[in-house]
Design a protein around this motif. Structure first.
Motif, mmCIF file in Angstrom:
data_model
loop_
_atom_site.group_PDB
_atom_site.id
_atom_site.type_symbol
_atom_site.label_atom_id
_atom_site.label_comp_id
_atom_site.label_asym_id
_atom_site.label_seq_id
_atom_site.Cartn_x
_atom_site.Cartn_y
_atom_site.Cartn_z
ATOM 1 N N ARG A 194 45.200 18.700 78.520
ATOM 2 C CA ARG A 194 45.038 19.727 79.454
ATOM 3 C C ARG A 194 45.299 20.862 78.438
ATOM 4 N NH1 ARG A 194 48.461 18.746 84.859
ATOM 5 N NH2 ARG A 194 47.652 16.679 85.398
ATOM 6 N N PHE A 195 44.275 21.992 78.688
ATOM 7 C CA PHE A 195 44.282 23.354 77.973
ATOM 8 C C PHE A 195 44.404 24.239 79.138
ATOM 9 C CE2 PHE A 195 42.294 20.435 75.303
ATOM 10 C CZ PHE A 195 42.424 20.782 73.857
ATOM 11 N N TYR A 196 45.664 25.082 78.738
ATOM 12 C CA TYR A 196 46.153 25.934 80.142
ATOM 13 C C TYR A 196 45.608 27.375 79.759
ATOM 14 C CZ TYR A 196 48.705 22.094 82.079
ATOM 15 O OH TYR A 196 49.014 21.005 82.726
ATOM 16 N N GLN A 197 45.461 28.215 80.783
ATOM 17 C CA GLN A 197 45.295 29.602 80.893
ATOM 18 C C GLN A 197 46.602 30.439 80.480
ATOM 19 O OE1 GLN A 197 44.059 30.822 84.591
ATOM 20 N NE2 GLN A 197 42.818 32.442 83.746
ATOM 21 N N ASP A 198 47.785 29.872 80.921
ATOM 22 C CA ASP A 198 48.778 30.632 80.565
ATOM 23 C C ASP A 198 49.874 29.782 79.722
ATOM 24 O OD1 ASP A 198 48.196 32.456 82.194
ATOM 25 O OD2 ASP A 198 48.972 31.688 83.969
ATOM 26 N N GLU A 199 50.831 30.536 78.933
ATOM 27 C CA GLU A 199 51.653 29.521 78.141
ATOM 28 C C GLU A 199 52.592 28.826 79.214
ATOM 29 O OE1 GLU A 199 53.586 32.609 74.948
ATOM 30 O OE2 GLU A 199 53.610 33.608 77.021
ATOM 31 N N ASN A 200 53.584 27.833 78.434
ATOM 32 C CA ASN A 200 54.356 26.764 78.999
ATOM 33 C C ASN A 200 53.399 25.968 80.224
ATOM 34 O OD1 ASN A 200 56.424 27.572 77.543
ATOM 35 N ND2 ASN A 200 56.682 29.583 78.803
ATOM 36 N N GLY A 201 52.113 25.727 79.944
ATOM 37 C CA GLY A 201 51.307 25.113 80.893
ATOM 38 C C GLY A 201 51.114 25.603 82.333
ATOM 39 N N GLY A 202 51.031 26.962 82.077
ATOM 40 C CA GLY A 202 50.801 27.561 83.447
ATOM 41 C C GLY A 202 49.457 28.164 83.792
ATOM 42 N N GLY A 203 48.996 28.327 85.059
ATOM 43 C CA GLY A 203 47.955 28.555 85.260
ATOM 44 C C GLY A 203 46.866 27.463 85.467
ATOM 45 N N LYS A 204 45.526 27.993 85.614
ATOM 46 C CA LYS A 204 44.539 27.085 85.703
ATOM 47 C C LYS A 204 44.494 26.401 84.403
ATOM 48 C CE LYS A 204 42.067 29.926 89.069
ATOM 49 N NZ LYS A 204 43.309 30.784 89.310
ATOM 50 N N TYR A 205 43.712 25.077 84.360
ATOM 51 C CA TYR A 205 43.652 24.390 83.144
ATOM 52 C C TYR A 205 42.102 23.380 83.359
ATOM 53 C CZ TYR A 205 45.381 20.599 86.012
ATOM 54 O OH TYR A 205 45.741 19.453 87.119
ATOM 55 N N VAL A 206 41.746 23.043 82.060
ATOM 56 C CA VAL A 206 40.645 22.196 81.911
ATOM 57 C C VAL A 206 41.160 20.732 81.291
ATOM 58 C CG1 VAL A 206 40.039 23.087 79.735
ATOM 59 C CG2 VAL A 206 38.310 21.744 81.286
ATOM 60 N N ILE A 207 40.625 19.798 81.664
ATOM 61 C CA ILE A 207 41.145 18.484 81.000
ATOM 62 C C ILE A 207 40.327 18.212 80.013
ATOM 63 C CG2 ILE A 207 41.656 16.058 81.419
ATOM 64 C CD1 ILE A 207 42.424 16.929 84.445
ATOM 65 N N VAL A 208 40.311 17.664 78.994
ATOM 66 C CA VAL A 208 39.503 17.269 77.870
ATOM 67 C C VAL A 208 39.870 15.651 77.492
ATOM 68 C CG1 VAL A 208 38.442 17.773 75.656
ATOM 69 C CG2 VAL A 208 38.946 19.519 77.243
ATOM 70 N N GLY A 209 38.766 14.835 77.646
ATOM 71 C CA GLY A 209 39.032 13.388 77.208
ATOM 72 C C GLY A 209 39.456 13.394 75.626
ATOM 73 N N PRO A 210 39.775 12.094 75.401
ATOM 74 C CA PRO A 210 39.889 11.821 73.935
ATOM 75 C C PRO A 210 38.781 11.849 73.075
ATOM 76 C CG PRO A 210 40.544 9.791 75.445
ATOM 77 C CD PRO A 210 40.182 11.007 76.304
ATOM 78 N N TYR A 211 38.943 12.319 72.060
ATOM 79 C CA TYR A 211 37.589 12.498 71.255
ATOM 80 C C TYR A 211 36.482 13.151 71.703
ATOM 81 C CZ TYR A 211 40.586 9.128 68.855
ATOM 82 O OH TYR A 211 41.820 8.367 68.110
ATOM 83 N N SER A 212 36.704 14.004 72.595
ATOM 84 C CA SER A 212 35.785 15.061 73.276
ATOM 85 C C SER A 212 36.038 16.491 72.977
ATOM 86 C CB SER A 212 35.897 14.770 74.797
ATOM 87 O OG SER A 212 35.423 13.218 75.050
ATOM 88 N N GLY A 213 35.164 17.031 73.245
ATOM 89 C CA GLY A 213 35.179 18.763 73.086
ATOM 90 C C GLY A 213 34.469 19.513 73.942
ATOM 91 N N ILE A 214 34.628 20.859 74.221
ATOM 92 C CA ILE A 214 33.790 21.979 74.789
ATOM 93 C C ILE A 214 33.544 22.661 73.874
ATOM 94 C CG2 ILE A 214 33.837 23.462 76.719
ATOM 95 C CD1 ILE A 214 36.249 21.858 77.978
ATOM 96 N N ALA A 215 32.181 22.747 73.727
ATOM 97 C CA ALA A 215 31.258 23.745 72.702
ATOM 98 C C ALA A 215 31.130 25.407 73.285
ATOM 99 C CB ALA A 215 29.975 23.061 72.319
#
Length: 123
Positions: free
Chosen positions: A72-93
């Motif tokens: 999970r990649f979060y908008q805020d520090e410490n896992g706060g705010g909205k987030y996107v989930i990225v699977g194993p061996y995957s990316g978002i270009a």
């Protein structure tokens, strides 16, 4: 490409073994879309509570998860705010339009995380 991982939707590019020098078992972020610019490897593993100490807070425009864990990649520090989930061996270009979740796990919908990622944790 959209895929389901553990019941959660992700928006990711096809899995690639080594995107622009991202080492295996690392999470990498780039300041430009399409995995370009001076890449950055996450400083600790498996989570990063803040990208500020490394000078990469709110700077990513693309990312690649070259690990066996969904992240999970979060908008805020410490896992706060909205987030996107990225699977194993995957990316978002291109983080300008991604499928986001609210902090409580409900679907937010499509929006941007471009230059807004501040922390990351395993899913």
């Amino acid at each position: 490409m959209a895929a389901s991982v553990g019941g959660s939707m992700i928006s990711a590019s096809p899995a690639i073994a080594d995107v622009n020098g991202c080492p295996e078992q690392k999470v990498c972020l780039w300041p430009d879309t399409a995995y370009k610019g001076a890449g950055y490897q996450a400083p600790s593993w498996p989570s990063v509570s803040s990208l500020k100490p490394a000078g990469f807070n709110d700077k990513a425009s693309s990312l690649y998860n070259n690990t066996a864990l969904a992240m999970r990649f979060y908008q805020d520090e410490n896992g706060g705010g909205k987030y996107v989930i990225v699977g194993p061996y995957s990316g978002i270009a291109d983080l300008r339009t991604v499928y986001l979740y609210n902090p409580n796990g409900t679907v937010f919908g499509y929006n941007t995380l471009d230059s807004r990622i501040s922390s990351l944790y395993p899913h």
